[in-house]
Design a protein around this motif. Sequence first.
Motif, mmCIF file in Angstrom:
data_model
loop_
_atom_site.group_PDB
_atom_site.id
_atom_site.type_symbol
_atom_site.label_atom_id
_atom_site.label_comp_id
_atom_site.label_asym_id
_atom_site.label_seq_id
_atom_site.Cartn_x
_atom_site.Cartn_y
_atom_site.Cartn_z
ATOM 1 N N ASP A 155 -3.607 3.442 -19.111
ATOM 2 C CA ASP A 155 -4.777 2.887 -19.782
ATOM 3 C C ASP A 155 -5.677 2.158 -18.790
ATOM 4 O O ASP A 155 -6.893 2.235 -18.857
ATOM 5 N N LEU A 156 -5.070 1.447 -17.873
ATOM 6 C CA LEU A 156 -5.849 0.708 -16.885
ATOM 7 C C LEU A 156 -6.576 1.644 -15.933
ATOM 8 O O LEU A 156 -7.640 1.335 -15.432
ATOM 9 N N MET A 157 -5.982 2.788 -15.669
ATOM 10 C CA MET A 157 -6.571 3.694 -14.684
ATOM 11 C C MET A 157 -7.932 4.210 -15.115
ATOM 12 O O MET A 157 -8.752 4.594 -14.306
ATOM 13 N N ASP A 158 -8.166 4.229 -16.409
ATOM 14 C CA ASP A 158 -9.452 4.730 -16.899
ATOM 15 C C ASP A 158 -10.452 3.607 -17.144
ATOM 16 O O ASP A 158 -11.570 3.851 -17.562
ATOM 17 N N ALA A 159 -9.999 2.368 -16.883
ATOM 18 C CA ALA A 159 -10.864 1.237 -17.210
ATOM 19 C C ALA A 159 -12.015 1.133 -16.214
ATOM 20 O O ALA A 159 -11.894 1.536 -15.073
ATOM 21 N N LYS A 207 -2.419 2.763 -4.176
ATOM 22 C CA LYS A 207 -2.858 3.912 -3.373
ATOM 23 C C LYS A 207 -3.833 3.474 -2.277
ATOM 24 O O LYS A 207 -4.854 2.840 -2.553
ATOM 25 N N GLY A 208 -3.489 3.820 -1.035
ATOM 26 C CA GLY A 208 -4.369 3.570 0.098
ATOM 27 C C GLY A 208 -4.506 4.837 0.912
ATOM 28 O O GLY A 208 -3.730 5.776 0.753
ATOM 29 N N GLU A 209 -5.508 4.852 1.779
ATOM 30 C CA GLU A 209 -5.745 6.105 2.508
ATOM 31 C C GLU A 209 -6.074 5.915 3.988
ATOM 32 O O GLU A 209 -5.979 6.849 4.766
ATOM 33 N N SER A 210 -6.439 4.710 4.397
ATOM 34 C CA SER A 210 -6.889 4.535 5.780
ATOM 35 C C SER A 210 -6.377 3.197 6.318
ATOM 36 O O SER A 210 -6.514 2.179 5.632
ATOM 37 N N PHE A 211 -5.818 3.211 7.517
ATOM 38 C CA PHE A 211 -5.052 2.041 7.969
ATOM 39 C C PHE A 211 -5.359 1.633 9.417
ATOM 40 O O PHE A 211 -4.498 1.119 10.105
ATOM 41 N N ALA A 270 0.855 -1.184 0.000
ATOM 42 C CA ALA A 270 0.000 0.000 0.000
ATOM 43 C C ALA A 270 0.892 1.235 0.000
ATOM 44 O O ALA A 270 1.992 1.219 0.552
ATOM 45 N N SER A 271 0.409 2.275 -0.626
ATOM 46 C CA SER A 271 1.192 3.510 -0.703
ATOM 47 C C SER A 271 0.280 4.705 -0.449
ATOM 48 O O SER A 271 -0.833 4.753 -0.974
ATOM 49 N N VAL A 272 0.757 5.611 0.368
ATOM 50 C CA VAL A 272 -0.013 6.842 0.558
ATOM 51 C C VAL A 272 0.523 7.953 -0.338
ATOM 52 O O VAL A 272 -0.018 9.041 -0.372
ATOM 53 N N GLY A 309 -10.312 -0.171 -2.862
ATOM 54 C CA GLY A 309 -10.861 -1.335 -3.558
ATOM 55 C C GLY A 309 -10.804 -1.157 -5.067
ATOM 56 O O GLY A 309 -10.456 -2.076 -5.814
ATOM 57 N N LYS A 310 -11.152 0.056 -5.523
ATOM 58 C CA LYS A 310 -11.085 0.341 -6.963
ATOM 59 C C LYS A 310 -9.641 0.302 -7.453
ATOM 60 O O LYS A 310 -9.345 -0.230 -8.526
ATOM 61 N N ASN A 311 -8.771 0.877 -6.658
ATOM 62 C CA ASN A 311 -7.346 0.872 -7.036
ATOM 63 C C ASN A 311 -6.815 -0.552 -7.124
ATOM 64 O O ASN A 311 -6.023 -0.888 -8.013
ATOM 65 N N LEU A 312 -7.258 -1.383 -6.194
ATOM 66 C CA LEU A 312 -6.803 -2.771 -6.155
ATOM 67 C C LEU A 312 -7.211 -3.518 -7.427
ATOM 68 O O LEU A 312 -6.414 -4.274 -7.994
ATOM 69 N N GLN A 313 -8.446 -3.302 -7.853
ATOM 70 C CA GLN A 313 -8.913 -3.990 -9.064
ATOM 71 C C GLN A 313 -7.994 -3.700 -10.249
ATOM 72 O O GLN A 313 -7.609 -4.596 -11.005
ATOM 73 N N GLN A 314 -7.669 -2.427 -10.388
ATOM 74 C CA GLN A 314 -6.804 -2.047 -11.518
ATOM 75 C C GLN A 314 -5.404 -2.626 -11.340
ATOM 76 O O GLN A 314 -4.789 -3.124 -12.294
ATOM 77 N N ALA A 315 -4.899 -2.559 -10.126
ATOM 78 C CA ALA A 315 -3.546 -3.056 -9.862
ATOM 79 C C ALA A 315 -3.463 -4.564 -10.089
ATOM 80 O O ALA A 315 -2.448 -5.068 -10.586
ATOM 81 N N CYS A 316 -4.519 -5.278 -9.743
ATOM 82 C CA CYS A 316 -4.514 -6.737 -9.925
ATOM 83 C C CYS A 316 -4.411 -7.097 -11.411
ATOM 84 O O CYS A 316 -3.640 -7.980 -11.795
ATOM 85 N N ARG A 317 -5.192 -6.420 -12.226
ATOM 86 C CA ARG A 317 -5.148 -6.715 -13.664
ATOM 87 C C ARG A 317 -3.772 -6.385 -14.234
ATOM 88 O O ARG A 317 -3.218 -7.126 -15.043
ATOM 89 N N PHE A 318 -3.238 -5.283 -13.780
ATOM 90 C CA PHE A 318 -1.914 -4.882 -14.254
ATOM 91 C C PHE A 318 -0.861 -5.900 -13.815
ATOM 92 O O PHE A 318 -0.010 -6.319 -14.614
#
Lengths: 498, 178
Positions: free
Chosen positions: B174-178, B116-120, B64-66, B131-140
């Motif tokens: 490209d993935l970020m807009d998916a 990208k994360g925001e709360s820990f 995770a990264s802030v 959760g949305k960021n994770l979906q994109q990161a997983c595909r990548f």
Amino acid sequence: MYEHLETAENSENLKRVVVDPVSRVEGHGKVTLLLDENNKVKQARLHIVEFRGFERFIQGRPYWELPVLVQRLCGICPVSHHLAAAKAIDQLVGVDPENLTPSATKLRRLLHFGQVLQSHALHFFHLSSPDLLFGFESDIGKRNIIAVLNAYPDIGLQGVKLRKYGQEVIRMVSGKRIHGTGAIAGGMNKSLTKGECDTLLEDVDQMIRWAADSVALIKKVHCSSLPFYDEFATIRSNYLGLIQPGGALELYHGGIRAKNAQGETLLDHFDYCRYNEAIHEEVRSWSYMKFPYLLSVGKESGWYRVGPLARVNNCDFIDTPMAEAARLEFKAHSGEAMVHSTLAFHWARLIELLHCAESIKILLHDPDIIGHDLVTQGEKRFEGIGVIEAPRGTLFHHYQVDENDIVTKANLIVSTTSNNMAMNESVRQVAATYLSGRELTEPLLNNLEVAIRAYDPCLSCATHAVGKMPLQLELVDAEGRLVDKLVKHNDGTIDRHD
Amino acid sequence: MTKPVLLLACGNLSRGDDALGPLLLEYVEGHGDLSEIELLTDFQLQIEHALDLEDRKLVLFVDASVSCAGPFELTELEPAQDNSYTTHAMSPAAVMAVYRSIKKQPPPPCFLLGIKGESFELGEELSENAGKNLQQACRFALSLLSHTDVAVWRQQADSRHPLAGRGMLPRPQDLMDA
């Protein structure tokens, strides 16, 4: 003592210095100093904003989840929470510690020795050796493990491999380095194979040698500056921990022993299931963390220390030969019934490291370790209490469940909470003795951190997102205006913000 | 037998967005070809993880990264003497530096996939944004791990590279807009 520095008079007229977060400890610690116009320290406090939410995290969960769930409280001592929880839920299924099978007991002990060994190795070689080998006020760029590896490659590599070995013990016994599931209600879910024992035995003699070398090193470091090491951050306190029935050092299971600063016994072989008859926790308005004390001594002077220094001080002997020889030297060096030097925590910790390595070897040769009689059953109870000596000290897990096996009440006293008052006293001693009247600099402030790090506090924060943990030093004037601010980033760069 | 690629995920499943690393690892475990990939997860990086870099062709740290700019970010790492004064984690770069110190040789090519994360906070669920960021990161990550050529990874770590986006892999943007 230094309690007069807990709360300053006219604090609104004093300058404030904040060290936030305290570095190379687990989690978040913050030190605030209030200074007068001559930079004399008038108030010093260690704040620890942690442990809120532990009980809430546990309540409402079925009890059988606890040994796995509680490991997530802490990334550094998950095995200790795992085993303390397991001991508590043993009782929920009607099994007392003495009723576990020999194989289950010995496997748990082996798991715990692995945990303590790797935790102590990390603390000494990674977190504390930079201060001890290079000096408390040495260049900031040198105070890290990589500098140790460069300057003392053998020592650095031994630290890495000792820690790795401890984690291999954990992995073999519980199945994973972290989140292992070795202990279950009433016993263990697997034993070791002969092959696994043989694999671990291949390296154990080397680990014992390195552990013995580390004891020799810390003794040399400590005794080379004996007056300083015996005085720095040193306080006179009570000591508390588990003890074997015969008085030997104990890490997994025993009664509670407490001694006062003169070495007189306050509690002995006290049943830990009655801990709340002997220990109370005080709340203070300025800290989220409680202040435990021995009820028989009282709030004022009943606070106590736990952990390696307490355990090695309290025990009559250690039941492994090399660690016992080291203990005798350790006790003899001070000339007192109890060793009070805060920096002696390091020495005691490495004696325990050696004891763990020796004990692992003994257990790996024990046929019960590969036995298959692993689980005991009993009649359900509604309350369970598990206590263990975690690397940092005595750890209490106390649960109550309802008819549906759901946890309705949980109380945890972690070792850092027990050391809370002592750490504050050590911070005040350092502030009063070494900082008062001097212009504050980062190396000087590191003295405060050295005092805290000696206790190896685990503030139990496994959160560590990239870029999240700068160190900030703030100087605030009497009107609350920021006068000066230093920010130390994760990559070690330091910015000054005017 | 050591597998040539190591995916080393850091984080605690019970501390909100700190779970991003381990959750990505779980996704790869369920969807990826693991014949050449070893999966390892831990709460945080420490000195002994240097030994996990031995005999690898490629290493992907996931955390995770802030501070990453987008939903996720791939960066190639260099060994660095880490002066961080926290034990929450050694940085991946510092682990690489430990490797270099104890092995007396450069570490294998290592990359960091920051999500990208925001709360820990303890007991929190993954935040909606994470959760949305994770979906994109997983595909990548799945696309990335299907290649074991360091040149391909380097293209992705620097999407301004002239070869980026030429059909080998989806570009991060490209993935970020998916």
